[in-house]
Design a protein around this motif. Structure first.
Motif, PDB file in Angstrom:
ATOM      1  N   VAL A  11     -10.823 -14.612   3.282  1.00 58.23           N
ATOM      2  CA  VAL A  11      -9.723 -13.708   2.938  1.00 58.23           C
ATOM      3  C   VAL A  11      -8.642 -14.442   2.147  1.00 58.23           C
ATOM      4  N   ASP A  12      -8.281 -13.879   1.006  1.00 60.35           N
ATOM      5  CA  ASP A  12      -7.201 -14.457   0.201  1.00 60.35           C
ATOM      6  C   ASP A  12      -6.677 -13.389  -0.746  1.00 60.35           C
ATOM      7  N   THR A  13      -5.732 -12.598  -0.282  1.00 64.81           N
ATOM      8  CA  THR A  13      -5.203 -11.497  -1.088  1.00 64.81           C
ATOM      9  C   THR A  13      -3.758 -11.192  -0.728  1.00 64.81           C
ATOM     10  N   PRO A  14      -2.921 -10.871  -1.720  1.00 65.47           N
ATOM     11  CA  PRO A  14      -1.565 -10.414  -1.408  1.00 65.47           C
ATOM     12  C   PRO A  14      -1.575  -9.028  -0.781  1.00 65.47           C
ATOM     13  N   GLY A  15      -2.702  -8.313  -0.943  1.00 65.79           N
ATOM     14  CA  GLY A  15      -2.841  -6.953  -0.430  1.00 65.79           C
ATOM     15  C   GLY A  15      -3.733  -6.139  -1.344  1.00 65.79           C
ATOM     16  N   ALA A  16      -4.092  -4.964  -0.920  1.00 63.66           N
ATOM     17  CA  ALA A  16      -4.885  -4.075  -1.765  1.00 63.66           C
ATOM     18  C   ALA A  16      -4.049  -3.621  -2.964  1.00 63.66           C
ATOM     19  N   PHE A  17      -4.722  -3.311  -4.066  1.00 62.42           N
ATOM     20  CA  PHE A  17      -4.011  -2.924  -5.285  1.00 62.42           C
ATOM     21  C   PHE A  17      -3.270  -1.596  -5.069  1.00 62.42           C
ATOM     22  N   PRO A  18      -1.959  -1.542  -5.365  1.00 65.64           N
ATOM     23  CA  PRO A  18      -1.167  -0.339  -5.089  1.00 65.64           C
ATOM     24  C   PRO A  18      -1.042   0.616  -6.279  1.00 65.64           C
TER      25      PRO A  18
ATOM     26  N   ALA B 299      -6.631   4.197   0.771  1.00 62.80           N
ATOM     27  CA  ALA B 299      -6.454   4.122   2.225  1.00 62.80           C
ATOM     28  C   ALA B 299      -7.763   4.420   2.952  1.00 62.80           C
ATOM     29  N   GLU B 300      -8.481   5.422   2.477  1.00 62.95           N
ATOM     30  CA  GLU B 300      -9.751   5.797   3.112  1.00 62.95           C
ATOM     31  C   GLU B 300     -10.779   4.675   2.976  1.00 62.95           C
ATOM     32  N   ALA B 301     -10.809   4.023   1.817  1.00 68.41           N
ATOM     33  CA  ALA B 301     -11.764   2.937   1.583  1.00 68.41           C
ATOM     34  C   ALA B 301     -11.466   1.750   2.495  1.00 68.41           C
ATOM     35  N   ILE B 302     -10.176   1.437   2.663  1.00 66.49           N
ATOM     36  CA  ILE B 302      -9.787   0.342   3.553  1.00 66.49           C
ATOM     37  C   ILE B 302     -10.156   0.675   4.999  1.00 66.49           C
ATOM     38  N   ALA B 303      -9.906   1.914   5.399  1.00 66.59           N
ATOM     39  CA  ALA B 303     -10.229   2.335   6.767  1.00 66.59           C
ATOM     40  C   ALA B 303     -11.736   2.242   7.032  1.00 66.59           C
ATOM     41  N   ARG B 304     -12.538   2.647   6.065  1.00 66.37           N
ATOM     42  CA  ARG B 304     -13.992   2.606   6.250  1.00 66.37           C
ATOM     43  C   ARG B 304     -14.512   1.163   6.271  1.00 66.37           C
TER      44      ARG B 304
ATOM     45  N   GLU C 280      -3.445 -16.248   1.380  1.00 72.70           N
ATOM     46  CA  GLU C 280      -2.689 -15.067   1.799  1.00 72.70           C
ATOM     47  C   GLU C 280      -3.612 -14.065   2.474  1.00 72.70           C
ATOM     48  N   GLY C 281      -3.201 -13.583   3.626  1.00 75.10           N
ATOM     49  CA  GLY C 281      -3.890 -12.484   4.276  1.00 75.10           C
ATOM     50  C   GLY C 281      -2.926 -11.317   4.301  1.00 75.10           C
ATOM     51  N   GLY C 282      -2.962 -10.502   3.266  1.00 76.97           N
ATOM     52  CA  GLY C 282      -1.942  -9.485   3.097  1.00 76.97           C
ATOM     53  C   GLY C 282      -2.378  -8.083   3.483  1.00 76.97           C
ATOM     54  N   SER C 283      -1.746  -7.518   4.497  1.00 75.97           N
ATOM     55  CA  SER C 283      -1.799  -6.100   4.820  1.00 75.97           C
ATOM     56  C   SER C 283      -3.228  -5.598   5.060  1.00 75.97           C
ATOM     57  N   GLY C 284      -3.435  -4.292   4.802  1.00 77.34           N
ATOM     58  CA  GLY C 284      -4.749  -3.702   5.001  1.00 77.34           C
ATOM     59  C   GLY C 284      -5.793  -4.284   4.082  1.00 77.34           C
ATOM     60  N   GLY C 285      -5.350  -4.823   2.949  1.00 79.66           N
ATOM     61  CA  GLY C 285      -6.281  -5.464   2.032  1.00 79.66           C
ATOM     62  C   GLY C 285      -7.003  -6.628   2.663  1.00 79.66           C
ATOM     63  N   ALA C 286      -6.359  -7.272   3.635  1.00 76.29           N
ATOM     64  CA  ALA C 286      -6.991  -8.380   4.359  1.00 76.29           C
ATOM     65  C   ALA C 286      -7.776  -7.886   5.560  1.00 76.29           C
ATOM     66  N   ILE C 287      -7.161  -7.025   6.371  1.00 72.92           N
ATOM     67  CA  ILE C 287      -7.793  -6.598   7.624  1.00 72.92           C
ATOM     68  C   ILE C 287      -9.077  -5.821   7.368  1.00 72.92           C
ATOM     69  N   ALA C 288      -9.226  -5.243   6.175  1.00 69.34           N
ATOM     70  CA  ALA C 288     -10.430  -4.477   5.854  1.00 69.34           C
ATOM     71  C   ALA C 288     -11.695  -5.302   5.989  1.00 69.34           C
ATOM     72  N   ILE C 289     -11.604  -6.609   5.718  1.00 68.16           N
ATOM     73  CA  ILE C 289     -12.784  -7.458   5.871  1.00 68.16           C
ATOM     74  C   ILE C 289     -12.562  -8.555   6.927  1.00 68.16           C
ATOM     75  N   ALA C 290     -11.449  -8.466   7.652  1.00 72.07           N
ATOM     76  CA  ALA C 290     -11.128  -9.498   8.642  1.00 72.07           C
ATOM     77  C   ALA C 290     -11.142  -8.967  10.074  1.00 72.07           C
TER      78      ALA C 290
ATOM     79  N   THR D 204      -0.129 -11.382   7.241  1.00 70.72           N
ATOM     80  CA  THR D 204       1.042 -10.536   7.426  1.00 70.72           C
ATOM     81  C   THR D 204       0.774  -9.074   7.080  1.00 70.72           C
ATOM     82  N   VAL D 205       1.543  -8.188   7.709  1.00 71.39           N
ATOM     83  CA  VAL D 205       1.407  -6.755   7.466  1.00 71.39           C
ATOM     84  C   VAL D 205       1.911  -6.370   6.080  1.00 71.39           C
ATOM     85  N   ALA D 206       2.815  -7.148   5.528  1.00 72.05           N
ATOM     86  CA  ALA D 206       3.340  -6.929   4.179  1.00 72.05           C
ATOM     87  C   ALA D 206       3.920  -8.252   3.696  1.00 72.05           C
TER      88      ALA D 206
END
Length: 317
Positions: A158-165, A175-180, A199-209, A223-225
């Protein structure tokens, strides 16, 4: 050429002097300069060790974002042989921010998935700075399900500031893709291990972590954000990012205390960017140890262990 962060200026000055003395030694009397060079080099190494032994959360954030810090592809090259990446989500297209595929790790076939930030301007643009769109997470789901089908453990780097906004990502169901992807991680009948590299950023990280075991490099953040985004939300002032980083408890040391991660992987002195091969070796040892711990667990036991881990976060014992 070594790139220095602002707080590393004292070390930069010492190392610059060391380099000057080395050049003089190469040109003249190496014996006369040798003793002074040894003393100065020792002083520079001690200054670096002392500095990194007491980093603030904001300084760790800067180290986690260091432009020379090794990324997903660097770790895969060092640890995985015959890596074969798979492309596309079979619904919309390919997303280079997430790379996933199969290869061999210490004689064992595994699945590896992670965000790639890219190097250089062209590389960062190609990989969108590691910020994935929905198709990236749908690709990750497809690859995780393949790994589950063929009974292969999954390693997430995992290495991302977060999912692309961006608007396009939201239109295609970010949001649906991250949840799935999160659901797919939790549902795996094979062991999965996540390593927060930078960086483990927000849902972009937890989606694969959302894994059986979550490891974290010593100077990474989770972090959450981002501190900047959190400062904007809390105080309407992104300049207070340092305050946010301190109060949010985003470092590996804090998260280990809270039970959000299971282990801290020690980095080379001065950060993973100073010795990428040593950092990769430490990550490889931690992954190998984690896989051994899950070898004899059934799919039902793996799912139950994973679910209990996340349900128990935040509960008093």
């Amino acid at each position: 050429m070594q790139s220095y962060l602002d707080f590393e200026k004292p070390v930069a000055e010492l190392e610059a002097k060391v380099q000057e003395l080395r050049q003089l030694a190469a040109q003249g009397d190496a014996v006369a300069i040798g003793e002074e060079l040894t003393k100065l080099q020792g002083k520079a190494e001690k200054a670096l060790a002392d500095l990194y032994a007491s980093l603030t959360p904001w300084q760790k954030t800067q180290v986690a974002r260091h432009p020379q810090r090794p990324h997903f592809s660097d770790y895969v090259r060092a640890l995985v042989s015959d890596f074969t990446p798979l492309s596309g989500d079979r619904q919309f297209g390919e997303d280079a921010a997430i790379i996933g595929g199969f290869g061999w790790f210490r004689g064992r076939a595994i699945c590896v998935i992670g965000q790639e930030k890219g190097c250089g301007t062209a590389g960062r643009i190609k990989h969108n700075f590691g910020m994935a769109r929905p198709e990236g997470y749908r690709k990750a789901v497809r690859i995780m399900q393949l790994a589950d089908r063929f009974d292969l453990p999954v390693v997430s780097l995992v290495d991302t500031p977060g999912a692309f906004p961006g608007v396009d990502a939201e239109e295609r169901g970010q949001a649906e893709a991250i949840a799935r992807a999160t659901d797919a991680s939790l549902a795996l009948g094979v062991p999965n291990i996540a390593v927060i590299l930078g960086e483990g950023g927000s849902g972009g990280a937890i989606a694969i972590a959302s894994c059986n075991l979550v490891l974290m490099l010593e100077n990474a953040i989770y972090t959450v954000a981002s501190p900047e985004a959190s400062a904007s939300i809390l105080w309407r002032d992104s300049a207070r990012a340092e305050d946010a980083a301190t109060n949010m408890k985003i470092t590996a040391q804090d998260l280990l205390k809270f039970g959000i991660i299971e282990k801290i992987i020690v980095e080379p002195v001065g950060g993973a960017h100073r010795d990428p091969l040593a950092a990769a070796a430490a990550v490889g040892e931690a992954i190998a140890e984690g896989l051994r711990d899950f070898e004899h667990m059934s799919p039902e036991e793996l799912r139950a262990s994973r679910n209990d881990k996340f349900l128990n976060i935040g509960r008093k014992t």
